[in-house]
Design an enzyme around this catalytic site. Structure first.
Site, PDB file in Angstrom:
ATOM      1  NE  ARG A 156      -4.108  -1.950   1.957  1.00 12.46           N
ATOM      2  CZ  ARG A 156      -4.777  -2.611   2.866  1.00 12.46           C
ATOM      3  NH1 ARG A 156      -4.454  -2.506   4.156  1.00 12.46           N
ATOM      4  NH2 ARG A 156      -5.795  -3.394   2.527  1.00 12.46           N
ATOM      5  CG  HIS A 187      -4.681  36.677 -11.101  1.00 11.85           C
ATOM      6  ND1 HIS A 187      -4.799  38.042 -11.066  1.00 11.85           N
ATOM      7  CD2 HIS A 187      -4.659  36.334 -12.411  1.00 11.85           C
ATOM      8  CE1 HIS A 187      -4.868  38.510 -12.305  1.00 11.85           C
ATOM      9  NE2 HIS A 187      -4.779  37.485 -13.132  1.00 11.85           N
ATOM     10  CB  VAL A 201      -4.580  25.857 -12.432  1.00  7.97           C
ATOM     11  CG1 VAL A 201      -3.506  26.740 -13.060  1.00  7.97           C
ATOM     12  CG2 VAL A 201      -4.522  25.955 -10.907  1.00  7.97           C
ATOM     13  N   GLY A 203      -8.543  25.895 -16.318  1.00  4.66           N
ATOM     14  CA  GLY A 203      -9.861  26.348 -16.780  1.00  4.66           C
ATOM     15  C   GLY A 203     -10.411  25.391 -17.826  1.00  4.66           C
ATOM     16  CD  GLU A 245      -1.679  -2.617  -3.726  1.00  5.49           C
ATOM     17  OE1 GLU A 245      -1.252  -2.677  -2.572  1.00  5.49           O
ATOM     18  OE2 GLU A 245      -1.000  -2.837  -4.730  1.00  5.49           O
TER      19      GLU A 245
END
Ligand code: COS
Length: 383
Positions: A244, A279, A338, A340, A364
């Site tokens: 795992r 931004h 991000v 779009g 798993e």
């Protein structure tokens, strides 16, 4: 021993080898294999040639004999190129781990040596059509008849089954006994009565193959019993304790690729007169993605370290797998955001990352099961 995060020279070499193979050979084929659902056998053969396949098998039996941390370093590099191919490459580790754990020296010599000496695929047969989460309730029957066992039943969602030459299979000698009836077997592909059923058409990880395996009066000689009768459940659980963790690393690789693409795009794409990375809304997304990726990798590496140092890591491997795969889903989702509208289109790779990451929450052991394991292991401390 002090805790350190500096990779050794050997680990850096392995990382560089995996990164080169991933970038030069896997990545260029990833989109086509995804689109057409192709199983790129030449790539898997090449992974075997490079020693990137039977990572957990001891070198004396022809494997790479790597520690779990090394396996995780490789898994992340490969998955950054293609999650599906990485699943098919890692599937041998899952299928062979029961033999590593419970096989006798004679079985390892007889089975592992010729298997690793050439390119071969193996599959791990635990999950069944009636369910995978309640592993102790599996229905495939094993009956002892003289010097052999007879298997009847079905396994489903089995990675690499159509191409596998070897299966490790979990069956019950007595369903009433639940986990105590489960027994593990080594079953070669050419055993009469073993057939491959429906191959699945998956949402993601489409470069790996997934199919049903059917057992109809399949005779398994006593020599292929793994461990003792009734020990199969423990062998299966111990296998998953170590496999795992690399799934956590695989999720890190997919997430890293998504974040890298989103970061580069955010520096190139402009809106309101500046790159969108400037931004705050976008910068905060990228920061959150980086935080989650870093945390995922640390949890994964710590879990691997524990296993490599001989500790039982049921709790930590479930945490690593669960957190990293959930985080990968969030990171891939934000990567699409991000980008779009372009992120939703197949012209860019980010939508594939999301589809590939989804499977990490399911296979798993579904993350609901991981949380059950985590809660149980954690609560044990207070009992
Ligand atoms: N290592 C060693 N032994 C373990 C173990 C582990 N990680 N996990 C369980 N065991 C032992 C237990 O100690 C117990 O033994 P005793 O009765 O001798 O004490 C026995 O196995 C039964 O364990 P438990 O009672 O926890 O079994 P449950 O039926 O409650 O099942 C879960 C436990 C849910 C953890 C198990 O069914 C599971 O992991 N399911 C998911 C399977 C999965 O991952 N499938 C995906 C297949 S690969 S794609």
């Amino acid at each position: 021993m002090p805790i350190g995060f500096e990779l050794t020279a050997e680990q850096k070499e392995l990382q560089a080898l995996a990164a080169k193979f991933a970038k030069e050979e896997m990545a260029p084929r990833a989109a086509e294999c995804d689109k057409k659902g192709l199983f790129p056998e030449d790539i898997y053969r090449r992974a075997w040639e490079l020693g990137l396949m039977n990572l957990n098998v001891a070198t004396e039996y022809g494997g790479s004999g790597l520690a779990l941390l090394d396996q995780c370093i490789i898994a992340e590099e490969l998955a950054a190129a293609c999650g599906g191919m990485t699943t098919s490459i890692l599937a041998n580790c899952l299928a062979l781990q029961p033999i590593n754990l419970a096989g006798t020296p004679e079985q390892k010599e007889r089975i592992l040596k010729p298997f690793c000496a050439d390119y071969h695929l193996a599959s791990f047969g635990l999950t069944e059509p009636s369910g995978g989460s309640d592993a102790a309730a599996l229905k495939t029957r094993a009956e002892k008849k003289g010097d052999h066992y007879v298997l009847n039943g079905q396994k489903c969602f089995i990675t690499n089954a159509p191409q596998a030459s070897l299966f490790t299979v979990f069956a019950t000698l007595d369903p009433e006994k639940r986990d105590k009836g489960i027994t593990a077997f080594i079953v070669p592909r050419d055993s009469p009565g073993l057939s491959i059923g429906k191959e699945e058409d998956k949402m993601g990880q489409r470069a790996s193959s997934t199919a049903t395996v059917i057992f109809e009066d399949v005779k398994v000689p006593e020599q292929n019993l793994l461990g003792k009768e009734g020990e199969g459940f423990r062998v299966g659980m111990m296998t998953l304790d170590s496999t795992r963790t690399p799934i956590g690393a695989l999720a890190c690789g997919i997430a890293r690729a998504a974040l890298d693409h989103a970061a580069k795009y955010s520096l190139e794409r402009t809106s309101f007169g500046k790159p969108i990375a400037q931004h705050q809304a976008i910068a905060a997304k990228l920061a959150n993605m980086a935080i989650e990726l870093e945390a995922s990798r640390l949890l994964t590496w710590r879990s691997a370290w524990l296993v490599d140092h001989g500790h039982r890591a049921s709790l930590e491997s479930s945490i690593a797998k669960c957190f990293s795969s959930d985080a990968a889903m969030r990171i891939c989702d934000e990567a699409i955001q991000v980008f779009g509208g372009y992120g939703y289109m197949k012209d860019y790779p980010v939508e594939k990352y999301l589809r590939d990451a989804k499977l990490c929450q399911i296979y798993e052991g579904a993350n609901e099961i991981q949380r059950q394991v985590i809660a149980r292991e954690f609560l044990r401390r207070f009992a």
